[in-house]
Scaffold this active site. Structure first.
Site, PDB file in Angstrom:
ATOM      1  N   PHE A  80       0.832  -1.205   0.000  1.00 53.57           N
ATOM      2  CA  PHE A  80       0.000   0.000   0.000  1.00 53.57           C
ATOM      3  C   PHE A  80       0.866   1.254   0.000  1.00 53.57           C
ATOM      4  O   PHE A  80       2.053   1.220   0.316  1.00 53.57           O
ATOM      5  CB  PHE A  80      -0.956   0.009   1.208  1.00 53.57           C
ATOM      6  N   CYS A  81       0.230   2.360  -0.382  1.00 54.40           N
ATOM      7  CA  CYS A  81       0.854   3.682  -0.341  1.00 54.40           C
ATOM      8  C   CYS A  81      -0.229   4.674   0.081  1.00 54.40           C
ATOM      9  O   CYS A  81      -1.177   4.296   0.767  1.00 54.40           O
ATOM     10  CB  CYS A  81       1.477   4.034  -1.700  1.00 54.40           C
ATOM     11  N   ARG A  82      -0.124   5.919  -0.330  1.00 56.02           N
ATOM     12  CA  ARG A  82      -1.132   6.912   0.056  1.00 56.02           C
ATOM     13  C   ARG A  82      -2.424   6.744  -0.742  1.00 56.02           C
ATOM     14  O   ARG A  82      -3.515   6.799  -0.203  1.00 56.02           O
ATOM     15  CB  ARG A  82      -0.592   8.336  -0.118  1.00 56.02           C
ATOM     16  N   ILE A 133      -3.772   3.878   1.819  1.00 50.48           N
ATOM     17  CA  ILE A 133      -3.875   3.663   3.259  1.00 50.48           C
ATOM     18  C   ILE A 133      -5.220   4.113   3.825  1.00 50.48           C
ATOM     19  O   ILE A 133      -5.726   3.540   4.784  1.00 50.48           O
ATOM     20  CB  ILE A 133      -2.693   4.341   4.005  1.00 50.48           C
TER      21      ILE A 133
END
Length: 108
Positions: free
Chosen positions: A75-77, A103
């Site tokens: 995952f990332c932003r 996220i």
């Protein structure tokens, strides 16, 4: 098979937050990867996540030593960088899942 835009199909799955969490928690070989920058990671992450910045030179180096028997939940932003990370990982034989929406999609 190609999609309507002419690009190759993904070799990873985009999962919504609930599916991502359920699959992660149910996998005995799961590793949670936060592919944001160290600064973003320091600002808060999902409990148990390992930080590995996809935009850093260390990302490709780290792939050389990671266990291909594990399942990686990435995952990332927003889901874009983690999608790129999943592309890189699956091209090298890893099993990866992307948290669609980033996220913020992780259930509270």
């Amino acid at each position: 098979m190609f999609n309507i835009f002419g690009s190759k199909p993904k070799n990873y799955e985009n999962l919504d937050g609930n599916t991502f969490r359920t699959k992660y928690q149910g996998s005995p070989k799961a590793e949670l990867l936060d592919v944001r920058t160290a600064g973003e990671y320091a600002g808060g992450s999902i409990k148990g996540a390992r930080n590995l910045d996809v935009t850093s030179a260390q990302f490709q180096q780290a792939l050389q030593t990671m266990d291909k028997d594990k399942e990686y939940f990435v995952f990332c932003r927003s889901g874009n960088r983690s999608g790129s990370a999943c592309d890189l990982m699956t091209a090298q034989g890893f099993k990866a899942y992307n948290l669609a929406g980033g996220i913020g999609a992780w259930p509270k």
